[in-house]
Scaffold this active site. Sequence first.
Site, PDB file in Angstrom:
ATOM      1  N   CYS A 282       0.821  -1.209   0.000  1.00  0.00           N
ATOM      2  CA  CYS A 282       0.000   0.000   0.000  1.00  0.00           C
ATOM      3  C   CYS A 282       0.859   1.265   0.000  1.00  0.00           C
ATOM      4  O   CYS A 282       1.469   1.596  -1.009  1.00  0.00           O
ATOM      5  CB  CYS A 282      -0.961  -0.055   1.182  1.00  0.00           C
ATOM      6  SG  CYS A 282      -2.289   1.145   1.039  1.00  0.00           S
TER       7      CYS A 282
ATOM      8  N   HIS B  68      -3.817  -5.192  -0.296  1.00  0.00           N
ATOM      9  CA  HIS B  68      -3.500  -5.735   1.026  1.00  0.00           C
ATOM     10  C   HIS B  68      -3.488  -7.254   1.049  1.00  0.00           C
ATOM     11  O   HIS B  68      -4.531  -7.865   1.261  1.00  0.00           O
ATOM     12  CB  HIS B  68      -4.495  -5.203   2.061  1.00  0.00           C
ATOM     13  CG  HIS B  68      -4.323  -3.747   2.314  1.00  0.00           C
ATOM     14  ND1 HIS B  68      -3.634  -3.261   3.405  1.00  0.00           N
ATOM     15  CD2 HIS B  68      -4.706  -2.673   1.603  1.00  0.00           C
ATOM     16  CE1 HIS B  68      -3.615  -1.940   3.350  1.00  0.00           C
ATOM     17  NE2 HIS B  68      -4.255  -1.557   2.264  1.00  0.00           N
TER      18      HIS B  68
ATOM     19  N   GLU C 237      -2.445  -9.004   3.324  1.00  0.00           N
ATOM     20  CA  GLU C 237      -2.801  -9.434   4.681  1.00  0.00           C
ATOM     21  C   GLU C 237      -4.315  -9.391   4.868  1.00  0.00           C
ATOM     22  O   GLU C 237      -4.824  -9.871   5.898  1.00  0.00           O
ATOM     23  CB  GLU C 237      -2.104  -8.552   5.724  1.00  0.00           C
ATOM     24  CG  GLU C 237      -2.785  -7.239   6.059  1.00  0.00           C
ATOM     25  CD  GLU C 237      -2.598  -6.162   4.993  1.00  0.00           C
ATOM     26  OE1 GLU C 237      -2.028  -6.466   3.924  1.00  0.00           O
ATOM     27  OE2 GLU C 237      -3.049  -5.016   5.202  1.00  0.00           O
TER      28      GLU C 237
END
Lengths: 1095, 416
Positions: B291, B383, B385
Amino acid sequence: MPKRDDINSVLVIGSGPIVIGQACEFDYSGTQACRVLREEGVRVILVNSNPATIMTDPDFADATYIEPITAEILETIIQKERPDAILPTLGGQTALNAAIQLHERGILEKYDVELIGASFDAINKGEDRMIFKQLVLDAGANVARSFIARTVEEAVGYADDLGYPLVVRPSFTMGGLGSGFAYTEVELRRIVTDGLHHSPTTEVLLEESILGWKEYELEMMRDTADNTVVVCSIENVDPVGVHTGDSITVAPALTLTDREFQHLRDISIDIIRAVGVDTGGCNIQFAINPADGRVIVIEMNPRVSRSSALASKATGFPIAKIAAKLAIGYRLDEIPNDITGVTPASFEPTLDYVVVKVPRFAFEKFPAADPRLSTTMKSVGEAMAIGRSYASALQKALRSLEKRGSSFHWGEETRTVDELLAAAEIPTDGRIVTVQQALRRGATIDQVFAATKIDPWFIDQIMLINEIADQVAAADRLDRDVMILAKDHGFSDAQIGELRGFGEADVRTVRHILGVRPVFKTVDTCAGEFPALTPYHYSSYDDETEVARSDRRKVVILGSGPNRIGQGVEFDYSCVHASFALSEAGYETIMINCNPETVSTDYDTSDRLYFEPLTLEDVLEVIYAESQSGELVGVVVQLGGQTALSLARGLEAAGIPILGTTPDAIDLAEERGLFSKILDDAGLLAPRNGTAIDFSGAVVVAEEIGYPVLVRPSYVLGGRGMEIVYDSLSLADYFARMAGQGIIGAGHPLLVDRFLDDAIEIDVDAIYDGHELYIGGVMEHIEEAGIHSGDSSCTLPPVTLGRAEIDRVREATLGIARGIGVRGLLNVQFAIGAGVLYVLEANPRASRTVPFVAKALGITLAKAAALIMVGTTIAELKADGKLPLIDGSRVPIESPVAVKEAVLPFNRFRTPDGLVVDSILGPEMRSTGEVMGIDRDFPRAFAKSQLAAYGGIPLSGTVFVSVSDRDKRAIILPMLRLQQLGYEITATIGTAEVLQRNGIRARVVTKFSEKAGEDDVSIVELIRREEIQIVINTPGGSSARADGYEIRAAAVAGDLPLFTTIAELSAAVASIDSIRDGFEVTSLQEYAMERTALR
Amino acid sequence: MPDSTAPDQAVPDRSVPTPAVAIAAVTATFSVTNVPGPAVLVLEDGRRFVGRSYGSEGQTLGEIVFATGMTGYQETLTDPSYAGQIVLMTAPHIGNTGMNDEDMESRQIWVAGLIVREPARIASNFRATRTLDDELDVQGIVGIRGIDTRAVTRHIRSKGAMKSGVFSGDPFGLSDSEQLERVLSGAAMRGRNLSLEVSTVEPFSIAARGERIGSVAVLDLGVKTSTLTYLAERGFEVLVLPQSVTAEHVLSLKPSALFFSNGPGDPAASDAHVTLLQEVLRAGIPYFGICFGNQLLGRALGFRTYKLPFGHRGINQPVLDKTTGRVEITSQNHGFAVDMPIHGIHDSRSGFGRVEVSHYSLNDQVVEGIRCLDINAFSVQYHPEAAAGPHDANHLFDRFRDVVLASQSAVAGETK
């Protein structure tokens, strides 16, 4: 990978007749698939036995076969058409099972044809419970502990290990047929026996009970590059224990954290990968233990399903369409998202609204059936609603059901909290309203959760609705704020009226004065992130409307709402056809409907789609919004069945132009007195009739007009409570059964008609433009009068009517059309008894048979009617080639014969003791769907219709016959023929005597009621032992009633051909010869060419 | 800026077996009969949406953005990247599953304000320990409910992200023009550096899980808990550093790799981080960025960043991985992007050799990932994650591990 270049022709398999568990959602998916494949330049060959579907419209395929979906017929079609591939994933379990058979019989290999959409291997992995279980475990997910049983004894053994209650699920069946919960060994034995019978592989799965867990479904799509998306999550409000088709469901899932949702998503992706679905979609069902979050995979369907139709409508992501593209080689990222136009289909729709689906049941048609919901689906239809909140969507969905008592109400409730909670513990039709009443009476969320296991969040939402109701009731004035509060939570004008003590119309007036009107939002797949190109709208009481201005002249078409017995896909066919015709004629078409299974609610069908309840309030608001944005020509009400027709008066009163036949004219047909006058003027007869408000009055009337009489309560729809009564004794019995229901009395009398015994019944579909009558078809019923036209089989053209009779029917139809003042469609039912033509009833609207006429004769009445409604004449339609020059009352001698047969749902319904409900046909309609057989003569066409409806007539074996005295004379010839054809005959004593004396050998078997002891073998045991292949049983007097019931119940439970009328028996016997040589197949397009040549 | 309200005081009672009991423990903070006071959302262009107050009462200012995820409000609210933003949830029902202790992506809620159509009245989930309402109240987050969130979303979509404010309680009584003036006086996102506000003050470390393969220095620009967990699970000892560290300090730790996290603010205003990154890259240390970390790699390589009209915020964003040809459904939250042609190979303008776009958005062709061909550095704009969001891209942590292991063996080979 782009489109494959080795697939130039595809055979699409449809789902056959509408049955419980497999309804018109497959017409929607199949229609989408056919469209897509043709757009891609693929030659489409379609087979489906259901003539009521839109997909079987010859415009949707290159070769349309309305033929039984059996391996033999499919092979004949494959041999003739030599398709490159078969797409079996869009026609429900029927198509998937057919594909498995084609594979197993080596037919695919023989003709070098490939399965696309899902390989045999993938289908097998998804459907075989043992393989699937292993695959789930390999994916690191859990399944319920389970065992496979192949015999009842094996099952009983496993049950000791799993403990009761436990779940029984047969392999390879749809809609949960044959599955259920067993609480005791007795129940287990019964359910397993059934389940083994229904499973094509004679296996059932026994499973630990996860009753009361939260239930979810994920709709997935995957392509050849392993790109996988979750199109939609669906949460069942009713927890595990109720079939998802019978549950209230909501999309998206509302009570999952992201962690839990992503866990389901991860499992789903692993499973779809392991199963190997790589050119299509699947759905996976999960259960989650609310106490600790333990996840169990319930099952997966490697095909498009009812849930995928719902998911498509809920999200705007057209699963079937995309599945068809994936099947011919495209990848998800190569397919554009229709709605945004700029983004690809390789994404996951996100919703900024809530969708609620509610089931519609038909228990009133099967009074003996057990009303408890279980894992066997019993609902016959569903309604969906979209709202900006769960509360509003739920309330809209409940009122979309169009059923008294299905919406929340705040009237008197006499039951105590405890009684209500006890009632709510058992899942039944309308449990949600019981929950609402329990909360109203003071039940807590915890109490309701304990009773129902419905997630507390959903319970709280009902509590919220009750609180809003209290506020509305208690407010000093019905001011703008109160009105908006109520509306925002989905309250209808009628509900607000109930709370404030005045009428719905008054609430509406006040609301409009206050300036409170809904706005219309758009279903756009992306929560507003990108502009939407498709006007697919739903109402909300928000600020900003998204209805675009338009300069085109608009026509609103009202759909037919949730499917129910008597009102199904046939009406959707007419609505969709009207939309196509009007669109082609330059009108902007606006569809309003709330049935997610349909083609009419596909955003591709009409220029604008409003997914809204079909109530006067909701329809008026759509019309208002549309009139604000352009010029409204009028509303079409005559195609959406009783649902749409019943709104005509209200719309007219609100100043909305009704297209076609006026509401006044509609009343002429519906009002008995007015209609008699029309018949008198036209010189036509109705059967003698009268009315009575009590038993003694009814006896007087019945004796005056003569038994047998047909009795029915007035103001009751769909033939409900309609019966044929042969004497005063059975009339007394009828009154006894109707007593206490409050449906017969002063103001709503019983209608008593002379019943025309042994008359031939005729159905006519026609259109009238004010000057000219055009007959679509004259259909002759195979059963004699007295059986609801929806349940009886019929032929087109008529096979025993002479030209003179048809001419009389035509003249009579013209007289009625003129008398009523029809502009558009008209359906008339006649009976010819002893040479006299009687008019039974006339309906100035689309009938169930409009699509049958279109498929049988190529006359598209619905399209023509829509154009007549906007002013086109029949002469113009003929001149434009939109109607053949010669109408359906004259069919050339070389034309094929089409037979429509009804499909009945008796094997779905059991009494609380587990017995099959009675299966005799009567004046009350109970069929869910229909099939068509078409061939060059009646016997062949009839044989095909039987094959399509239930698998056909066995060519050898034992026939059991037991008929009422009335019918004894009539069975002699058919039984003689059966004996000549080599069938063994078994009969009960009375019938056997008649047969023996007429030279027909018949073995005598004991009646069930006369069984001498445990060792005595009655007919019921013979049927259960599979020693009988065909059952002939006509209902007789009251003494024979119980025996007849046992026989028919055993036959239905054993899926045997069952003939309950002599007429059908005769037709069947006539057809047996023709079956022996196998069938030829002809496409509708070929028939059309022949017709053109003949004309 | 609120701090030290880390919600670790509520220890979940794991003995509670049924949801009914769990629910009783966290039932409703308000019901409709106790209607909250009025609130108004005021946009920079003067548009106003009147609803009811939600969470704390008062005034809040920030850039208005919309997030389209249907699940994961807890993760979103506690994602530091949302600092300085008033977040509108397009999903109408928010708060249904309450708040729990496992799904916090950082120690607190970071959004400047929250816009919701229908907040839940009760929390229903076996893991819930408190309601979202309580949490907003405790953390002093000003929100608004009951407005036409779709109308606001469509407005932002056509006009772009803009300054906004929510006013409830006393500030609701201010005149329209006063409220608008306050909105206009708020800080614009363009040119804003928010790293200081979200970054850890003190460095801390997390031990590797399983076999340790080395250490990764994580520059905390607003890092999420999940990211740290995934790095540790890949065998990294995770050294989390405040955003103010120097390159010398980073190099002195002799990390096996460097990681730049996601975070709020305008990458164009983060010159110091860009310089730091360039220095560490020149030292030959492998790099992975997520990001904000992608934007800063872009800048370090000499490319420009720019502000998107309204950004990508959702968990359904399709991204094409150019290497595999596969589509990943990704979680995204970014208002800025790297300005680089998505096709072809390009030379770093700051001397790091050849660079290519590895991933791009299938919705609008925005750069979603870059890869250096001559040095061990790559990053993605989205993202991996997730939290909230799909786990499709989680394998990137494996890729990072592989890159680091490969570079270690290369170094080992050289030294031999």
